[in-house]
Design an enzyme around this catalytic site. Structure first.
Site, short mmCIF file in Angstrom:
data_model
loop_
_atom_site.label_atom_id
_atom_site.label_comp_id
_atom_site.label_asym_id
_atom_site.label_seq_id
_atom_site.Cartn_x
_atom_site.Cartn_y
_atom_site.Cartn_z
CE LYS A 171 -3.79 -2.47 2.15
NZ LYS A 171 -4.49 -2.87 3.37
CD GLN A 201 -3.34 -4.71 6.58
OE1 GLN A 201 -3.29 -3.72 5.85
NE2 GLN A 201 -3.96 -5.81 6.21
CG ASP A 249 -9.32 -0.18 5.06
OD1 ASP A 249 -9.05 -0.35 3.85
OD2 ASP A 249 -8.59 -0.59 5.98
#
Ligand code: NAP
Length: 293
Positions: A52, A96, A119
């Site tokens: 990412k 994450q 997200d």
């Protein structure tokens, strides 16, 4: 059979984003800035986060990685999240998953400012998605919509069978495919581990979206001719011939199912590359304040 090339599609999306970033910068704006919080050293998570960060560099974003030992307390993590919520230089950030057992992921996700939740996991963004309001869509389902759209796959009136009901893939996917929009307007069936006679549903499907995490679960006898197959599964299976010691397997037995399909995603190189592209797209939206205008 047409292969749905996620790598090529992801590169095209990232080029579009890079062009927009260059335009923003030329107009005097600062680069969009994505931050990532990583807790612990799980091999998969470290790789995902590093990818990412690299993708941010490719499109001209700024990025920050905050990497903590898995001894970090929940309170310390929540403090860091609050600091990022308040930091005007950060447009969006992700935590994450998975997190160590002593940290409640729900608490963590709810602590993220919905306006920076690129997200799309915060209940506010999930609710807005369900209500059809502007929202950050979760990256993997959003990537699948992009694949369907860019390959001009007809979805209206089709029977879409989603296998898996997780909050990050199966559930949002089922909602998005039923929406009155393109891609969407499907009649959706959602299957899970308690579904009785699952093949009786998949055999009726015009579109199958498999997000289970069980390698080669979907076999040729479970699908009809001409089916569109989206394979989200990525399970690491041991492979001594590889330097890494593993290879990725999808939820679909590709060799068997591909000849019966009209369109199918490979694993790797299908849905996976789109996920990062859509995270970048959400970050660009955050920088441009497009979702919560
Ligand atoms: P998850 O949270 O473990 O959910 C799996 C779902 O599959 C659950 O709803 C489960 O049903 C269902 N399931 C399990 N066994 C089943 C069976 N035998 N028959 C029918 N349904 C079954 O997984 P996830 O996070 O959604 O991820 C699914 C897969 O996609 C994993 O391989 C993951 O690595 C991959 N993934 C890939 C990407 C990408 O970017 N390519 C992104 C996210 C996830 P119950 O609810 O009844 O337990």
């Amino acid at each position: 059979m047409t292969l749905l090339d996620g790598k090529k599609t992801s590169e095209a999306i990232q080029q579009e984003i890079a062009a927009e970033v260059a335009e923003l910068k030329a107009g005097g704006a600062r680069a969009p800035h994505l931050a990532a919080i990583l807790v612990g050293n799980d091999g998969g998570s470290v790789t995902y986060v590093n990818n990412k960060v690299l993708a941010c560099e490719r499109v001209g974003f700024a990025s920050s990685l905050f990497h903590y030992e898995d001894t970090i307390t929940e309170a310390e993590l929540l403090n860091k999240i609050e600091a990022l919520n308040q930091d005007d230089a950060i447009d969006g950030f992700i935590v994450q998953l998975p997190l160590p057992k002593h940290i409640d992921p729900e608490k963590v996700l709810e602590a993220i400012d919905p306006q920076k939740d690129v997200d799309g996991f915060h209940p506010m963004n999930v609710g807005r998605m369900v209500a059809g309001l502007p929202a950050y869509l979760p990256a993997t389902p959003a990537g699948i919509l992009q694949l369907l759209e860019r390959y001009k796959i007809e979805t209206s009136g089709k029977h879409c069978v989603v296998i898996g009901r997780s909050n990050i893939v199966g559930s949002p996917m089922s909602i998005l495919m039923a929406k009155s929009a393109y891609p969407g307007n499907c009649t959706v069936t959602i299957c899970h581990s308690r579904t009785v006679d699952l093949p009786s549903y998949t055999r009726q499907a015009d579109i199958i979206i498999a997000a289970i995490g069980k390698p080669e679960f979907v076999t040729a006898d479970m699908v009809k001719e001409g089916v569109v197959v989206i394979d989200v599964g990525t399970t690491r299976v041991p492979d001594a011939s590889r330097k890494s010691g593993f290879r990725l397997k999808g939820d679909v037995n590709f060799d068997e199912v591909a000849p019966k399909s009209s369109f199918i995603t490979p694993v790797p190189g299908g849905v996976g590359p789109l996920t990062i592209a859509m995270l970048l797209k959400n970050t660009l939206k955050a920088a441009k304040k497009e979702v919560y205008a």
